[in-house]
Enzyme design. Sequence first.
Site, PDB file in Angstrom:
ATOM      1  N   ALA A   1     -11.532   3.827   5.611  1.00  0.00           N
ATOM      2  CA  ALA A   1     -12.861   3.288   5.997  1.00  0.00           C
ATOM      3  C   ALA A   1     -13.210   3.443   7.349  1.00  0.00           C
ATOM      4  CB  ALA A   1     -13.088   1.814   5.212  1.00  0.00           C
ATOM      5  N   SER A   2     -12.143   2.975   8.088  1.00  0.00           N
ATOM      6  CA  SER A   2     -12.319   3.269   9.559  1.00  0.00           C
ATOM      7  C   SER A   2     -13.291   4.479  10.101  1.00  0.00           C
ATOM      8  CB  SER A   2     -11.009   3.238  10.219  1.00  0.00           C
ATOM      9  OG  SER A   2     -10.221   2.137   9.995  1.00  0.00           O
TER      10      SER A   2
ATOM     11  N   HIS B   1      -7.680   9.503   5.903  1.00  0.00           N
ATOM     12  CA  HIS B   1      -6.970   8.646   6.679  1.00  0.00           C
ATOM     13  C   HIS B   1      -7.048   9.019   8.330  1.00  0.00           C
ATOM     14  CE1 HIS B   1      -4.189   7.884   2.801  1.00  0.00           C
ATOM     15  NE2 HIS B   1      -4.889   6.854   3.175  1.00  0.00           N
ATOM     16  N   GLY B   2      -7.217   7.855   9.158  1.00  0.00           N
ATOM     17  CA  GLY B   2      -7.211   8.085  10.427  1.00  0.00           C
ATOM     18  C   GLY B   2      -8.568   8.491  10.898  1.00  0.00           C
TER      19      GLY B   2
ATOM     20  N   ASP C   1       0.803  -1.168  -0.129  1.00  0.00           N
ATOM     21  CA  ASP C   1      -0.005   0.040  -0.092  1.00  0.00           C
ATOM     22  C   ASP C   1       0.803   1.260  -0.001  1.00  0.00           C
ATOM     23  OD1 ASP C   1      -2.240   1.581   2.281  1.00  0.00           O
ATOM     24  OD2 ASP C   1      -2.510   1.138   0.044  1.00  0.00           O
TER      25      ASP C   1
END
Length: 810
Positions: free
Chosen positions: A742-743, A708-709, A610
């Site tokens: 996606a988190s 992100h995050g 990634d």
Amino acid sequence: MTFPQGGTHGHLKSRVTPITSTLSAGSAAGWGRYDDAAVVKVYEKFTGVSVEGRPPILKKDEVLRYLPTKWPDDPIEEIQNLKRQTSSKVLVVLDDDPTGTQTVHDITVLTEWSTASISEQFHRRPSCFFILTNSRSLASEKAALLTKEICKNIDISARSVGNIDYTIVLRGDSTLRGHFPEEVDAAASVIGEVDSWIICPFFLQGGRYTIGDIHYVSDGDRLVPAGETEFSKDAAFGYKASNLRVWIEEKTKGRIPANTVASISIDLLRREGPAAVCKFLCNLHKGSVCIVNAASDRDIAVFAAGMIQAETKGLRFLCRSAASFVSARIGIRPRAPIGPKDLGIQSERNGGLIVVGSYVPKTTKQVEELKTQCSHLLKCLEISVDKLAMKSSKDREDEINRVAELAEVCLKAKKDTLLVTSRDLITGNSPFESLDINFKVSSALVEIVRHIQTRPRYILAKGGITSSDIATKALEARLAVVVGQAMAGVPLWQLGSGCRHPGVPYIVFPGNVGDCNALAEVVKNWASPFQSFSTKEILLAAESAGYAVGAFNVYNLEGIEAVVAAAEAERSPAILQIHPSALKHGGPALVAACISAAEQANVPITVHFDHGNSKHELLEALEMGFHSIMVDGSHFAFEENVSFTKYISAIAHSKDMTVEAELGRLSGTEDDLTIEDYEAMLTDVAQSQDFIHKTGVDALAICIGNVHGKYPAGGPKLKLDLLKDLHAVTSMEGVFLVLHGASGLPSEVIKACIENGVRKFNVNTEVRNAYMESLRNPQKDLIHVMLSAKEAMKAVVAEKMRLFGSAGKA
């Protein structure tokens, strides 16, 4: 030696005197020069109870130990010399199911018996060839007619070729099940009167011994008289007698009295050798029936050598035997078991097909052990016998179609696939009805296999009738070559040209051979050494069925195991994903661990690199064995991103790797990579089409407001209209949409993204948090810390799989 106690045989209170002295005493008492039944005589002498009608169960090791020493010379050499010195007869073996090839190699098997095919074999002057009759699946009248037809064709073919002399062997089951005497009578009606019928059911690999005219079946450390086993209770071929003389009288309904049956003893074979066998056979009255006792392959080879000597003197024989006699008669020595590497198929990746129809108790035990030991290798599809044989024609058809469709999918997915009939035995009210039920089940198995179009890596058929029908009817094989054995007593064929899958290894696994682990051992040896998938295949399946696949960042073994365990528990595909910082920390060992886990998993799993954002790290990653990579040029201007991505993509595609790229730029932090809000940008629809055309990527990571995050306090604000427009472009180009970050996305947002084409979600933060949270709980030992972390991460991963819709799709 201690003999059986209790029951109708009385109770033996003390140990019997040493058997060697007792045997001598018995011999002096006139038990007979060629009588091997010393053990039974000892039992009768010391208990005062006659066991003539019901032989006792014996201790195998002690019985075999005290038999005479084997004949010292190797009869196989003598047989081979006799074949070279004389025009030895061609052995034509009519096999009532394919398991008769259990002891031979480099021998042709015909599955049809036209005079043209038989004549072609005779022209080659082989020492032996088989004709597969599958007559055990027929009623006795039809079996007799079939045998007569084949024997007529053999005789016509032998005469047409000229100077061909032959001996017919009717190879039958080593536990005495089959059409006797009907088939022997039918053969004799064609070839004329012979000097003797030879009856020889000994088969070492199957644990079948004949001692003192009693036929025994080995059961662990015991020798059980055949008439006391489950085989004698066969619905179609049952019998009562264990003594072969009495068995012959029973099966012929008294036409051949027991006291007229001759017998060659183990004592004669081991003390006097082939010459004595020849003399014995030459002294028999014409038309006699003769039993062969045997407790070792050497015994059978001695008899075969003596029989060939008698044939050179002009005698003719008609044989009813198990498999061991055939290899001895043609002078074949055992060959080591053959595996996939020996046939050069280790690179083939389709799943193997295992078909089980046999109902003997041993098969059922073997199937259960197979499922226990090989659950990670197999997809098990159980077939309802009730629906096949007892319900309506529609129920039958639906069941056949259901299993065939599932099997096709599994084989294409490189999964070894077990087709097994339900284990509840259904029998009819008569032998005829039982045969009819067997036919319905066997013919359904044939239809299922015929429906399957994918070429299996190998095929294993369990049970005599099953293996015959699959070979001849489902695969349309007309000829095969026995290349050897997959394990002792388990024939391995290669199917000839003209069949549906020419050259495919075909393992003929008898229903009653081997211990409970035997089937599992063969499957483990033949199963694909690893299951290999591509990320593109996983995403194609997701696109086809309208779900998404989770790509989960992993950093260590616990993370890898958590993803694999969740995927297997949920029956979900998954992607193990390594970030550059994790690769820097774990190195090639981390990649190797991921690849090994993916290969051994029983669901599709691939390994993805990634956010590769430098040429150097991407070129290194290309050589590490990843299945796919992400070329992250999002920090470049558009044209530079295109150039960078195109360069890496060309190299990756040359290695059959799937390539993901990023267009747009996400804010937030992933590992030690932070993108500030002012640097982030949404993906441009027009640019995306141009980017795809120029780079040739397979998947596109997009920015539609995802980060992100952690998402900000106000929550995620994804632009679903933009996603819909992007999907319209990428779907036309055959490119998959990927959403990083996606988190923390709510379930309704996830579902909306999937509906609008997202096929891969990257998940990291929530899994990492679960790991870190688990460390807050004190544990007694490091192993408990790792287990706790694994279980915490597994729960998060499994939840995501259900949310993405991938659960149950593997």
